[in-house]
Design an enzyme around this catalytic site. Structure first.
Site, PDB file in Angstrom:
ATOM      1  N   TYR A  98      -5.499  10.936   4.459  1.00 29.43           N
ATOM      2  CA  TYR A  98      -4.293  11.264   4.128  1.00 29.43           C
ATOM      3  C   TYR A  98      -4.256  11.999   3.111  1.00 29.43           C
ATOM      4  CZ  TYR A  98      -3.452   7.983   8.148  1.00 29.43           C
ATOM      5  OH  TYR A  98      -3.335   7.504   9.173  1.00 29.43           O
ATOM      6  N   GLY A 139      -9.270  -6.692   8.743  1.00 30.03           N
ATOM      7  CA  GLY A 139      -7.799  -6.135   9.407  1.00 30.03           C
ATOM      8  C   GLY A 139      -7.526  -6.626  10.665  1.00 30.03           C
ATOM      9  N   ARG A 140      -8.220  -6.138  11.832  1.00 29.71           N
ATOM     10  CA  ARG A 140      -7.851  -6.500  13.030  1.00 29.71           C
ATOM     11  C   ARG A 140      -7.985  -8.179  13.426  1.00 29.71           C
ATOM     12  NH1 ARG A 140     -11.529  -2.465  15.357  1.00 29.71           N
ATOM     13  NH2 ARG A 140     -12.296  -2.573  13.195  1.00 29.71           N
ATOM     14  N   ASN A 148      -8.848   7.231   4.398  1.00 28.50           N
ATOM     15  CA  ASN A 148      -8.455   7.748   5.828  1.00 28.50           C
ATOM     16  C   ASN A 148      -7.881   8.861   6.139  1.00 28.50           C
ATOM     17  OD1 ASN A 148      -9.471   5.409   6.151  1.00 28.50           O
ATOM     18  ND2 ASN A 148      -7.879   3.953   6.473  1.00 28.50           N
ATOM     19  N   GLN A 171       0.830  -1.177  -0.121  1.00 29.79           N
ATOM     20  CA  GLN A 171      -0.090  -0.022   0.121  1.00 29.79           C
ATOM     21  C   GLN A 171       1.013   1.227   0.068  1.00 29.79           C
ATOM     22  OE1 GLN A 171      -2.370   1.604   3.319  1.00 29.79           O
ATOM     23  NE2 GLN A 171      -4.117   1.395   1.998  1.00 29.79           N
ATOM     24  N   ASN A 217      -9.098  11.149  10.593  1.00 27.02           N
ATOM     25  CA  ASN A 217      -8.070  12.451  10.758  1.00 27.02           C
ATOM     26  C   ASN A 217      -8.716  13.771  10.293  1.00 27.02           C
ATOM     27  OD1 ASN A 217      -5.477  11.049  11.406  1.00 27.02           O
ATOM     28  ND2 ASN A 217      -5.846   9.715   9.467  1.00 27.02           N
TER      29      ASN A 217
HETATM   30  C1  8OZ Z   1      -2.429   3.883   7.742  1.00 28.69           C
HETATM   31  C2  8OZ Z   1      -3.501   3.850   8.513  1.00 28.69           C
HETATM   32  C3  8OZ Z   1      -4.719   4.130   8.288  1.00 28.69           C
HETATM   33  O1  8OZ Z   1      -4.932   3.897   6.757  1.00 28.69           O
HETATM   34  O2  8OZ Z   1      -5.693   4.416   9.053  1.00 28.69           O
HETATM   35  C4  8OZ Z   1      -3.202   3.927  10.152  1.00 28.69           C
HETATM   36  C5  8OZ Z   1      -2.082   4.601  10.524  1.00 28.69           C
HETATM   37  C6  8OZ Z   1      -1.778   4.649  12.126  1.00 28.69           C
HETATM   38  C7  8OZ Z   1      -2.694   3.825  12.827  1.00 28.69           C
HETATM   39  C8  8OZ Z   1      -3.579   3.085  12.168  1.00 28.69           C
HETATM   40  C9  8OZ Z   1      -3.853   3.058  10.946  1.00 28.69           C
END
Ligand code: 8OZ
Length: 361
Positions: free
Chosen positions: A179, A316-317, A177, A98, A234
């Protein structure tokens, strides 16, 4: 048999099942932000997944937002990943990396020359990041000059080339997410007045330039994309996500990447936070592979696959604490509980020491 265990042709890959290991940040990279020397074990233990998506991996120093996350922009990092792809392939697995640029979700201590993180606009994320073994407020970002954007697109292209050198079967562009790519897409973070801001077409431009560059480098059949249309992750928001992501899907149909991986609802949270948002409407606009994620269990996964609402389901988890999740789903066996204290940072504990089921005689 359960639809989860039907094979699936994904580009050049013949996946043995519909189960995907979702990207999971574990903050265990070594010096030089090379992947952990335990990572070959960690990923190989989970190679029975139909497809593995690695933890988010930064394309440059500027793209790093948390301590000890791995990169894919140096020769040492590529060599580190080569060990991992070899270990997964030796087990018959498939793995993509990724590609990540965090944008404003970073801290000056991680940035080149201790500078401000970059973003479409100088709007703070108002969130925390994990640095120096603790949580700290993200540093206020500076707005990118339009002339800098070409360089970041080039960083994605070079990272994609490095992914193939490292032996990956392809890449997943991280557009989710909150970013950098997501910051450009959503009007809560992107208030630019140039060709990268304002209209939906302008806000989608950076994503599409990145996708075109990566596809140009390694081909559409090796390029996936992750999106989280309604996730508030975020500090992100958008005033009209449906027309925005409808447009994104129409453009992706034209570029035709290998798959689209969608986080349904709030990442790691409630699935139904946007009841009036239609993921089905997005899928109708795109004829590539559709991968869904967020809080799936065996029953829900089987339901969406049987209904044809998805082609692949990412977990995921559950994959953190169950290296043999595939076998556990096949047997509908109990899952190991997740140890939250060893999720982020640390070493072997909570990383490669989770138990597998006893083999059935
Ligand atoms: C790359 C992350 C994402 O996509 O949420 C991430 C980053 C830090 C902690 C959890 C997940």
């Amino acid at each position: 048999t359960s639809p989860l265990f039907q094979g699936y042709r994904l580009g050049d890959m013949s996946l043995p099942n519909r189960i995907v290991m979702a990207p999971l940040t574990r903050n265990r990279a070594g010096a030089g932000f090379v992947p952990s020397d335990l990572a070959a074990d960690y990923y190989a233990q989970r190679a029975s997944a139909g497809l593995i998506v690695t933890e988010a991996t930064q394309i440059s120093q500027q793209g790093q937002g948390y301590q000890d996350t791995p990169g894919i922009y140096s020769d040492a990092q590529v060599a580190g990943w080569r060990k991992i792809t070899d270990a997964v392939h030796a087990k018959g697995g498939h793995i993509v990396v990724q590609l990540w640029h965090v944008g404003r979700v970073s801290h000056s201590s991680l940035q080149p020359n201790g500078g401000a993180p970059v973003a479409p606009s100088a709007i703070p994320a108002n969130t925390k990041t994990f640095v120096n073994n603790g949580f700290a407020e993200t540093s206020p970002p500076r707005a990118l000059d339009a002339s800098e954007i070409r360089g970041i697109v080039e960083d994605y292209r070079r990272a994609a080339a490095n992914a193939l050198k490292a032996g990956f079967d392809g890449v997943e562009v991280h557009g989710a997410n909150g970013y950098l790519i997501d910051q450009f897409l959503r009007d809560g973070a992107n208030q630019r007045t140039d060709r990268y801001g304002g209209s939906i077409e302008n806000r989608a431009r950076f994503l599409l330039e990145v996708m075109a560059a990566v596809i140009g480098e390694i081909g559409a059949a090796r390029t996936g994309l992750r999106l989280s249309p309604v996730a508030p992750a975020n500090g992100l928001s958008d005033s009209a996500p449906q027309p925005l992501f409808d447009h994104v899907m129409d453009e992706l149909e034209r570029l035709h990447p290998l798959y689209v991986h969608v986080v349904e609802g709030a990442t790691q949270g409630a699935r139904d936070i946007a009841p009036d948002f239609s993921f089905a409407a997005l899928r109708r606009r795109y004829s590539g592979a559709w991968m869904v994620n967020n809080g799936y269990d065996l029953a829900l996964a089987e339901r969406v696959l049987a209904a044809g609402e998805a082609d692949l389901v990412a977990f995921g988890r559950p994959f953190i604490s169950n290296p043999d999740l595939v076998e556990r789903l096949r047997r509908n066996a109990p899952l190991n509980p997740l140890d939250r204290d060893t999720l982020y940072g640390g070493g072997a504990k909570g990383y490669i020491d989770y138990p597998v089921l006893e083999p059935v005689d």
